[in-house]
Design a protein around this motif. Structure first.
Motif, PDB file in Angstrom:
ATOM      1  N   ASP A 188       0.836  -1.187   0.000  1.00  0.00           N
ATOM      2  CA  ASP A 188       0.000   0.000   0.000  1.00  0.00           C
ATOM      3  C   ASP A 188       0.874   1.240   0.000  1.00  0.00           C
ATOM      4  OD1 ASP A 188      -2.288  -1.521   0.045  1.00  0.00           O
ATOM      5  OD2 ASP A 188      -2.500  -1.438   2.226  1.00  0.00           O
ATOM      6  N   TYR A 189       0.396   2.300  -0.661  1.00  0.00           N
ATOM      7  CA  TYR A 189       1.178   3.520  -0.821  1.00  0.00           C
ATOM      8  C   TYR A 189       0.502   4.707  -0.154  1.00  0.00           C
ATOM      9  CZ  TYR A 189       4.274   1.404  -4.306  1.00  0.00           C
ATOM     10  OH  TYR A 189       5.201   0.624  -4.945  1.00  0.00           O
ATOM     11  N   ASP A 190       1.336   5.654   0.304  1.00  0.00           N
ATOM     12  CA  ASP A 190       0.870   6.977   0.701  1.00  0.00           C
ATOM     13  C   ASP A 190       1.101   7.923  -0.467  1.00  0.00           C
ATOM     14  OD1 ASP A 190       0.189   6.218   3.323  1.00  0.00           O
ATOM     15  OD2 ASP A 190       2.280   6.437   3.955  1.00  0.00           O
ATOM     16  N   LEU A 191       0.381   9.034  -0.468  1.00  0.00           N
ATOM     17  CA  LEU A 191       0.529   9.995  -1.558  1.00  0.00           C
ATOM     18  C   LEU A 191       1.958  10.523  -1.641  1.00  0.00           C
ATOM     19  CD1 LEU A 191      -1.414  11.033  -3.690  1.00  0.00           C
ATOM     20  CD2 LEU A 191      -1.855  13.019  -2.256  1.00  0.00           C
ATOM     21  N   PRO A 234      -6.374   6.560  -0.963  1.00  0.00           N
ATOM     22  CA  PRO A 234      -7.775   6.869  -1.282  1.00  0.00           C
ATOM     23  C   PRO A 234      -7.967   8.127  -2.122  1.00  0.00           C
ATOM     24  CG  PRO A 234      -7.540   6.242   1.021  1.00  0.00           C
ATOM     25  CD  PRO A 234      -6.156   6.390   0.477  1.00  0.00           C
ATOM     26  N   ASN A 235      -7.098   9.131  -1.947  1.00  0.00           N
ATOM     27  CA  ASN A 235      -7.261  10.400  -2.659  1.00  0.00           C
ATOM     28  C   ASN A 235      -6.401  10.491  -3.912  1.00  0.00           C
ATOM     29  OD1 ASN A 235      -4.947  10.376  -1.129  1.00  0.00           O
ATOM     30  ND2 ASN A 235      -5.072  12.527  -0.521  1.00  0.00           N
ATOM     31  N   ALA A 236      -5.914   9.355  -4.398  1.00  0.00           N
ATOM     32  CA  ALA A 236      -4.989   9.369  -5.528  1.00  0.00           C
ATOM     33  C   ALA A 236      -5.638   9.886  -6.805  1.00  0.00           C
ATOM     34  CB  ALA A 236      -4.420   7.968  -5.757  1.00  0.00           C
ATOM     35  N   VAL A 237      -6.886   9.497  -7.074  1.00  0.00           N
ATOM     36  CA  VAL A 237      -7.530   9.920  -8.325  1.00  0.00           C
ATOM     37  C   VAL A 237      -7.719  11.430  -8.349  1.00  0.00           C
ATOM     38  CG1 VAL A 237      -9.619   9.771  -9.729  1.00  0.00           C
ATOM     39  CG2 VAL A 237      -8.653   7.697  -8.722  1.00  0.00           C
ATOM     40  N   SER A 238      -8.225  12.012  -7.269  1.00  0.00           N
ATOM     41  CA  SER A 238      -8.447  13.457  -7.250  1.00  0.00           C
ATOM     42  C   SER A 238      -7.123  14.219  -7.367  1.00  0.00           C
ATOM     43  CB  SER A 238      -9.201  13.873  -5.987  1.00  0.00           C
ATOM     44  OG  SER A 238      -8.501  13.487  -4.821  1.00  0.00           O
ATOM     45  N   TYR A 239      -6.075  13.696  -6.762  1.00  0.00           N
ATOM     46  CA  TYR A 239      -4.770  14.348  -6.875  1.00  0.00           C
ATOM     47  C   TYR A 239      -4.244  14.261  -8.309  1.00  0.00           C
ATOM     48  CZ  TYR A 239       0.088  15.619  -5.995  1.00  0.00           C
ATOM     49  OH  TYR A 239       1.322  16.228  -6.036  1.00  0.00           O
ATOM     50  N   LEU A 240      -4.409  13.099  -8.933  1.00  0.00           N
ATOM     51  CA  LEU A 240      -3.984  12.935 -10.325  1.00  0.00           C
ATOM     52  C   LEU A 240      -4.737  13.902 -11.230  1.00  0.00           C
ATOM     53  CD1 LEU A 240      -2.489  11.425 -12.614  1.00  0.00           C
ATOM     54  CD2 LEU A 240      -4.388   9.768 -12.615  1.00  0.00           C
ATOM     55  N   SER A 254     -14.504  11.722  -6.861  1.00  0.00           N
ATOM     56  CA  SER A 254     -13.119  12.164  -7.061  1.00  0.00           C
ATOM     57  C   SER A 254     -13.055  13.382  -7.978  1.00  0.00           C
ATOM     58  CB  SER A 254     -12.281  11.026  -7.660  1.00  0.00           C
ATOM     59  OG  SER A 254     -12.160   9.959  -6.744  1.00  0.00           O
ATOM     60  N   TYR A 255     -13.984  13.470  -8.927  1.00  0.00           N
ATOM     61  CA  TYR A 255     -14.034  14.633  -9.816  1.00  0.00           C
ATOM     62  C   TYR A 255     -14.514  15.862  -9.050  1.00  0.00           C
ATOM     63  CZ  TYR A 255     -13.376  11.240 -13.533  1.00  0.00           C
ATOM     64  OH  TYR A 255     -12.869  10.242 -14.321  1.00  0.00           O
ATOM     65  N   LEU A 256     -15.548  15.689  -8.242  1.00  0.00           N
ATOM     66  CA  LEU A 256     -16.065  16.815  -7.465  1.00  0.00           C
ATOM     67  C   LEU A 256     -14.997  17.385  -6.536  1.00  0.00           C
ATOM     68  CD1 LEU A 256     -19.606  15.439  -6.549  1.00  0.00           C
ATOM     69  CD2 LEU A 256     -19.092  17.323  -8.125  1.00  0.00           C
ATOM     70  N   ALA A 257     -14.088  16.528  -6.082  1.00  0.00           N
ATOM     71  CA  ALA A 257     -13.016  16.979  -5.190  1.00  0.00           C
ATOM     72  C   ALA A 257     -11.896  17.683  -5.940  1.00  0.00           C
ATOM     73  CB  ALA A 257     -12.453  15.788  -4.413  1.00  0.00           C
ATOM     74  N   SER A 258     -11.992  17.749  -7.272  1.00  0.00           N
ATOM     75  CA  SER A 258     -10.885  18.293  -8.075  1.00  0.00           C
ATOM     76  C   SER A 258     -11.343  19.356  -9.068  1.00  0.00           C
ATOM     77  CB  SER A 258     -10.196  17.156  -8.843  1.00  0.00           C
ATOM     78  OG  SER A 258      -9.747  16.161  -7.959  1.00  0.00           O
ATOM     79  N   ASN A 259     -12.318  20.180  -8.683  1.00  0.00           N
ATOM     80  CA  ASN A 259     -12.771  21.312  -9.500  1.00  0.00           C
ATOM     81  C   ASN A 259     -13.629  20.893 -10.688  1.00  0.00           C
ATOM     82  OD1 ASN A 259     -12.752  24.246  -9.919  1.00  0.00           O
ATOM     83  ND2 ASN A 259     -11.510  23.846 -11.737  1.00  0.00           N
ATOM     84  N   TRP A 260     -14.169  19.669 -10.678  1.00  0.00           N
ATOM     85  CA  TRP A 260     -15.076  19.211 -11.721  1.00  0.00           C
ATOM     86  C   TRP A 260     -16.518  19.382 -11.246  1.00  0.00           C
ATOM     87  CZ3 TRP A 260     -13.629  16.057 -16.238  1.00  0.00           C
ATOM     88  CH2 TRP A 260     -12.240  15.917 -16.391  1.00  0.00           C
TER      89      TRP A 260
END
Length: 272
Positions: free
Chosen positions: A63-66, A151-157, A188-194
């Protein structure tokens, strides 16, 4: 899913594939018998395990951390992941591929691909309602995240992809389609300005020899066939879902500035 652990496969990938193939066995009311549901889960677990073996060198071992990851544009590794593990099982050729990768090994954990928008009806609505020309819109057609990703990898990407296009300067808007029938919500989109700007009428799922087939694949494999129903009439190996499916949700992101929220009553429904 306990079966995911039993078969040694990615839990989220198995969940999505199962949801995608259950409608092949559902009646018009959306009901699937327990034995058929078990058959769908087991058959998809077996296929997914085989597909994972094709990219075993890319599977995360922990498992990875950001903080362990960095943003990169990648190539062949992304196509291998999308061809084997994405529920559509085919990379969009000619796309730009981005990923959060292990800083030490370069192994991708969370990936997406982007290409100029090809969906003409969506492009027309964007121009009419929001004044965005088609040649200034790019589409995120593939997103995949391994179980080992944070868990927050998609929104960060997604945030890093937006910064990439800000530097390019020739793109005004990003779009993507979210299929709620597969358990996707767009969080994840809503968390990233979508924001969700419109919906698109769902078309039936198509299956060929009991495996999902995208419309793009259908047109490539059967150039003379123009519709799902036509293929089902012409080829006994082709079947379609009959249960009512929820509309696809079209999320959009302004490259510069905040993405405005569109009230539900102002969101247009695009018909097929």
């Amino acid at each position: 899913m306990g079966l995911a652990r039993l078969w040694g496969v990615d839990r989220r990938a198995l969940d999505v594939r199962t949801r995608l193939h259950l409608p092949a066995y559902a009646d018009p009311d959306g009901q699937v018998s327990y034995p058929k549901a078990v058959t769908v889960v087991v058959s998809n677990a077996a296929r997914l395990r085989k597909d994972q073996r094709a990219v075993r060198d890319l599977l995360p071992r922990r498992d990875y951390d950001l903080a362990d990851l960095e943003f990169r544009q990648i190539g062949e590794e992304a196509e291998r992941v999308f061809d084997s593990l994405h529920y559509l099982r085919n990379a969009r050729r000619g796309s730009l591929n981005f990923a959060l990768v292990d800083k030490n090994t370069g192994t991708p954990l969370t990936l997406c691909s982007a290409s100029p928008l090809e969906w003409q009806r969506v492009a027309d609505q964007l121009t009419r309602q929001f004044g965005v020309p088609k040649d200034a819109v790019w589409d995120l057609s593939r997103v995949y995240s391994f179980d080992g990703a944070p868990p927050n990898a998609v929104s960060y990407l997604l945030a890093q992809v937006r910064k990439y296009f800000q530097k390019r300067g020739d793109v005004q808007l990003l779009t993507t389609a979210v299929d709620p029938n597969l358990g996707f919500t767009g969080s994840s989109y809503l968390a990233s300005n979508w924001q969700q700007w419109m919906t698109v009428q769902a078309r039936p799922y198509l299956y060929y020899k009991r495996r999902y087939m995208s419309i793009r694949e259908m047109r490539a494999s059967f150039p003379s066939i123009r519709s799902i129903d036509a293929l089902c009439e012409a080829d006994k190996h082709a079947t379609r879902s009959w249960a009512e499916l929820a509309d696809s949700l079209i999320f959009c992101c302004r490259i510069h500035g905040a993405t405005e929220r569109v009230r539900p009553e102002d969101q247009r429904r695009i018909l097929r």
